[in-house]
Design an enzyme around this catalytic site. Structure first.
Site, PDB file in Angstrom:
ATOM      1  CB  ILE A 133      -9.220 -23.959  23.027  1.00 28.08           C
ATOM      2  CG1 ILE A 133      -8.072 -22.979  22.728  1.00 28.08           C
ATOM      3  CG2 ILE A 133      -9.525 -24.803  21.806  1.00 28.08           C
ATOM      4  CD1 ILE A 133      -6.797 -23.668  22.279  1.00 28.08           C
ATOM      5  CG  ASP A 134     -11.705 -24.596  28.243  1.00 29.78           C
ATOM      6  OD1 ASP A 134     -12.660 -23.966  27.763  1.00 29.78           O
ATOM      7  OD2 ASP A 134     -11.799 -25.766  28.678  1.00 29.78           O
ATOM      8  CE  LYS A 135      -6.092 -17.595  32.764  1.00 35.80           C
ATOM      9  NZ  LYS A 135      -6.434 -17.047  34.102  1.00 35.80           N
TER      10      LYS A 135
END
Length: 306
Positions: free
Chosen positions: A138-140
């Site tokens: 998942i994104d930062k």
């Protein structure tokens, strides 16, 4: 050595060559790209250039990636919020501002560094030294549940469920605007943005099928609290799909083009529920991750409690 060759589009004209390459190769850090340029591995129209070279329309850029020496990814004692663990898998509640896996120039402070310390040698190796145990990400700035695989058998089993879209993935988000319908579905292919390689976009020509189902949970006039269920799992899928129907995520400067309110840093998006067939038991399991503090405080503020 590997070579990446591309031509400069009009919208990228006059940008520095290091910034231009960074937009095409988002997994590489700017410092690493500058190092490769300094070592003479970047050519424009077959001529070696420096990092401050400004590209022109139709320039042909050749970026030569040196044969990699296996990087030393250190195990780091970084606290983990472990929701579940057994001999096959870990379910981690990933915090905001943590990158999932290392990339050239960014070898520390990631989720991988943390799980290497926690799991020692018990991690799947299918994705190599840069991504041990990592089967999805998942994104930062997205928080919430992520599966870590502790052996190759578990990795293959989870990867197959991801491929066939059989994993339950439910997110919570706050978006701009008052979403018209109580429920809806965005069925639109997602691929690279034709003019900005750092972004994804609804791309009818070159995109892959992407489906997001959303349900309104609460309305706050200018904003709406929603739940999103992923049928597919494309990069930035929820962010791109909601922006495509006029309701980008709060805090998402990439896809909203707006200054985030309430001192938000990054998109308001939380991977709340993940469910799958356990690779060891063969039974369906499901895990729910509570909303992080920043998300709860934002909702309280929108409800007028702050």
């Amino acid at each position: 050595m590997n070579e990446v060759v591309f031509e400069i589009l009009p919208e990228m004209a006059e940008e520095r060559i290091d910034k231009c390459i960074s937009s095409y190769m988002e997994d590489l850090s700017r410092s690493y790209i500058q190092k490769v340029i300094k070592e003479g591995h970047v050519f424009v129209n077959d001529t070696v250039v420096r990092a401050n070279y400004r590209v022109k329309v139709d320039d042909q850029v050749k970026f030569v990636i040196p044969d990699s020496i296996e990087p030393d990814i250190p195990a780091q004692d970084i606290p983990l919020d472990i929701l579940y663990e057994d001999k096959d898998i870990l379910i981690i509640n990933k915090p905001k501002d943590m990158v999932v896996h290392p990339a050239p120039g960014h070898y520390e402070g990631t989720l991988v560094n943390a799980i290497m310390y926690h799991c020692k040698d018990s991690l799947s190796g299918i994705n190599g030294v840069m991504r041990p145990g990592i089967v999805h990400r998942i994104d930062k700035d997205t928080t919430g549940s992520i599966i870590v695989c502790k052996n190759d058998e578990a990795h293959n089993a989870i990867a197959e469920q991801l491929r066939t879209h059989d994993i339950t993935r439910i997110y919570r988000a706050v978006v701009y605007g008052n979403v018209k319908d109580e429920q809806g579905t965005v069925d639109a292919p997602i691929g690279r943005h034709p003019g900005d390689r750092k972004k994804m976009a609804v791309n009818e020509k070159n995109g892959k099928r992407a489906v997001t189902h959303y349900t309104v949970l609460e309305r706050f006039g200018q904003y709406t609290y929603i739940e999103c269920r992923l049928e597919t799992g494309r990069t930035h899928q929820i962010r791109v799909h909601m922006a495509s129907i006029g309701h980008p995520l709060l805090g998402d400067t990439v896809y909203s083009g707006r200054k985030p309110p309430c001192h938000l840093e990054g998109q308001v998006l939380h991977a709340m529920t993940i469910g799958f067939v356990h690779p060891g038991s063969g039974e369906y399991v499901e895990f729910e991750t509570p909303l992080p503090d920043y998300f709860e405080k934002l909702l309280d503020r929108l409800r007028g409690k702050m």
